[in-house]
Scaffold this motif. Structure first.
Motif, PDB file in Angstrom:
ATOM      1  N   VAL A  35     -55.719 -77.361  14.715  1.00 56.20           N
ATOM      2  CA  VAL A  35     -54.356 -77.109  14.253  1.00 56.20           C
ATOM      3  C   VAL A  35     -54.252 -75.743  13.578  1.00 56.20           C
ATOM      4  O   VAL A  35     -53.291 -74.998  13.801  1.00 56.20           O
ATOM      5  CB  VAL A  35     -53.897 -78.245  13.304  1.00 56.20           C
ATOM      6  CG1 VAL A  35     -52.669 -77.855  12.524  1.00 56.20           C
ATOM      7  CG2 VAL A  35     -53.644 -79.503  14.095  1.00 56.20           C
ATOM      8  N   ILE A  36     -55.236 -75.392  12.781  1.00 58.94           N
ATOM      9  CA  ILE A  36     -55.215 -74.091  12.111  1.00 58.94           C
ATOM     10  C   ILE A  36     -55.283 -72.968  13.136  1.00 58.94           C
ATOM     11  O   ILE A  36     -54.546 -71.970  13.046  1.00 58.94           O
ATOM     12  CB  ILE A  36     -56.365 -73.999  11.088  1.00 58.94           C
ATOM     13  CG1 ILE A  36     -56.093 -74.924   9.909  1.00 58.94           C
ATOM     14  CG2 ILE A  36     -56.552 -72.561  10.600  1.00 58.94           C
ATOM     15  CD1 ILE A  36     -57.256 -75.096   8.979  1.00 58.94           C
ATOM     16  N   ILE A  41     -52.524 -68.688  16.298  1.00 62.95           N
ATOM     17  CA  ILE A  41     -52.170 -68.083  17.588  1.00 62.95           C
ATOM     18  C   ILE A  41     -50.652 -67.946  17.722  1.00 62.95           C
ATOM     19  O   ILE A  41     -50.154 -66.949  18.254  1.00 62.95           O
ATOM     20  CB  ILE A  41     -52.757 -68.919  18.746  1.00 62.95           C
ATOM     21  CG1 ILE A  41     -54.277 -68.757  18.788  1.00 62.95           C
ATOM     22  CG2 ILE A  41     -52.149 -68.523  20.086  1.00 62.95           C
ATOM     23  CD1 ILE A  41     -54.966 -69.711  19.737  1.00 62.95           C
ATOM     24  N   ARG A  42     -49.907 -68.906  17.203  1.00 58.20           N
ATOM     25  CA  ARG A  42     -48.449 -68.860  17.280  1.00 58.20           C
ATOM     26  C   ARG A  42     -47.823 -68.003  16.197  1.00 58.20           C
ATOM     27  O   ARG A  42     -46.608 -67.988  16.050  1.00 58.20           O
ATOM     28  CB  ARG A  42     -47.892 -70.278  17.202  1.00 58.20           C
ATOM     29  CG  ARG A  42     -48.266 -71.125  18.409  1.00 58.20           C
ATOM     30  CD  ARG A  42     -47.672 -72.487  18.347  1.00 58.20           C
ATOM     31  NE  ARG A  42     -46.216 -72.394  18.409  1.00 58.20           N
ATOM     32  CZ  ARG A  42     -45.409 -73.424  18.217  1.00 58.20           C
ATOM     33  NH1 ARG A  42     -45.917 -74.605  17.937  1.00 58.20           N
ATOM     34  NH2 ARG A  42     -44.110 -73.278  18.299  1.00 58.20           N
ATOM     35  N   GLY A  43     -48.616 -67.301  15.432  1.00 62.26           N
ATOM     36  CA  GLY A  43     -48.085 -66.396  14.411  1.00 62.26           C
ATOM     37  C   GLY A  43     -47.595 -67.084  13.159  1.00 62.26           C
ATOM     38  O   GLY A  43     -46.704 -66.593  12.474  1.00 62.26           O
ATOM     39  N   GLY A  44     -48.153 -68.217  12.830  1.00 72.93           N
ATOM     40  CA  GLY A  44     -47.781 -68.924  11.615  1.00 72.93           C
ATOM     41  C   GLY A  44     -46.703 -69.971  11.810  1.00 72.93           C
ATOM     42  O   GLY A  44     -46.322 -70.645  10.860  1.00 72.93           O
ATOM     43  N   GLU A  45     -46.187 -70.093  13.002  1.00 71.90           N
ATOM     44  CA  GLU A  45     -45.169 -71.095  13.302  1.00 71.90           C
ATOM     45  C   GLU A  45     -45.844 -72.432  13.619  1.00 71.90           C
ATOM     46  O   GLU A  45     -46.500 -72.567  14.638  1.00 71.90           O
ATOM     47  CB  GLU A  45     -44.318 -70.655  14.489  1.00 71.90           C
ATOM     48  CG  GLU A  45     -43.511 -69.412  14.231  1.00 71.90           C
ATOM     49  CD  GLU A  45     -42.401 -69.654  13.231  1.00 71.90           C
ATOM     50  OE1 GLU A  45     -41.806 -70.751  13.247  1.00 71.90           O
ATOM     51  OE2 GLU A  45     -42.136 -68.747  12.437  1.00 71.90           O
ATOM     52  N   TYR A  50     -48.011 -80.598  14.278  1.00 70.87           N
ATOM     53  CA  TYR A  50     -49.169 -80.078  13.545  1.00 70.87           C
ATOM     54  C   TYR A  50     -49.253 -80.706  12.155  1.00 70.87           C
ATOM     55  O   TYR A  50     -50.337 -81.027  11.669  1.00 70.87           O
ATOM     56  CB  TYR A  50     -49.101 -78.565  13.409  1.00 70.87           C
ATOM     57  CG  TYR A  50     -49.241 -77.807  14.713  1.00 70.87           C
ATOM     58  CD1 TYR A  50     -49.564 -78.437  15.905  1.00 70.87           C
ATOM     59  CD2 TYR A  50     -49.047 -76.438  14.754  1.00 70.87           C
ATOM     60  CE1 TYR A  50     -49.682 -77.745  17.084  1.00 70.87           C
ATOM     61  CE2 TYR A  50     -49.172 -75.726  15.933  1.00 70.87           C
ATOM     62  CZ  TYR A  50     -49.483 -76.391  17.089  1.00 70.87           C
ATOM     63  OH  TYR A  50     -49.603 -75.689  18.264  1.00 70.87           O
ATOM     64  N   GLY A  51     -48.120 -80.869  11.510  1.00 78.57           N
ATOM     65  CA  GLY A  51     -48.096 -81.527  10.202  1.00 78.57           C
ATOM     66  C   GLY A  51     -48.509 -82.982  10.291  1.00 78.57           C
ATOM     67  O   GLY A  51     -49.220 -83.493   9.426  1.00 78.57           O
ATOM     68  N   LEU A  52     -48.054 -83.649  11.355  1.00 80.00           N
ATOM     69  CA  LEU A  52     -48.446 -85.043  11.564  1.00 80.00           C
ATOM     70  C   LEU A  52     -49.945 -85.153  11.810  1.00 80.00           C
ATOM     71  O   LEU A  52     -50.601 -86.076  11.311  1.00 80.00           O
ATOM     72  CB  LEU A  52     -47.668 -85.641  12.733  1.00 80.00           C
ATOM     73  CG  LEU A  52     -47.943 -87.102  13.045  1.00 80.00           C
ATOM     74  CD1 LEU A  52     -47.552 -87.982  11.875  1.00 80.00           C
ATOM     75  CD2 LEU A  52     -47.213 -87.519  14.295  1.00 80.00           C
TER      76      LEU A  52
END
Length: 109
Positions: A35-36, A41-45, A50-52
């Motif tokens: 997840v990190i 890779i998505r630039g912090g989005e 991911y939270g789940l």
């Protein structure tokens, strides 16, 4: 007469709960690292999934710590898998705590 391949001098064995604790710790740690990396890779989005994943990893690591501690306190058990399970699950919980602290702004880089 069949020749024995080895000798067993103890009645100790690996507990299935300790092995489950180790697997839960590995799954939690690998999923958090994934997840990190995907968030980076998505630039912090980060999406809601991911939270789940982080929440489920935290729950799995808590269960893994409980299983590891219970097994570590039992007698006539090997200590390798309980120790590995506790270690991997503590690493996963530390990663979740670090993610939360970075998100709230308690730690700044």
């Amino acid at each position: 007469m069949k020749k024995r391949s080895g000798y067993i001098f103890t009645n100790k064995f690996h507990s299935s709960r300790a092995i489950m604790s180790t697997f839960l710790g590995l799954i939690s740690t690998v999923s958090l690292v994934t997840v990190i990396c995907l968030t980076y890779i998505r630039g912090g989005e980060a999406s809601l999934s991911y939270g789940l994943t982080g929440l489920l990893a935290m729950l799995m690591s808590m269960v893994g710590i409980v299983l590891g501690v219970i097994t570590a306190l039992e007698k006539d058990r090997y200590r390798l898998f309980p120790a590995l399970g506790i270690l991997f699950n503590l690493i996963a919980l530390a990663m979740v705590a670090l993610i939360i602290c970075l998100g709230v702004g308690l730690i700044g880089f």
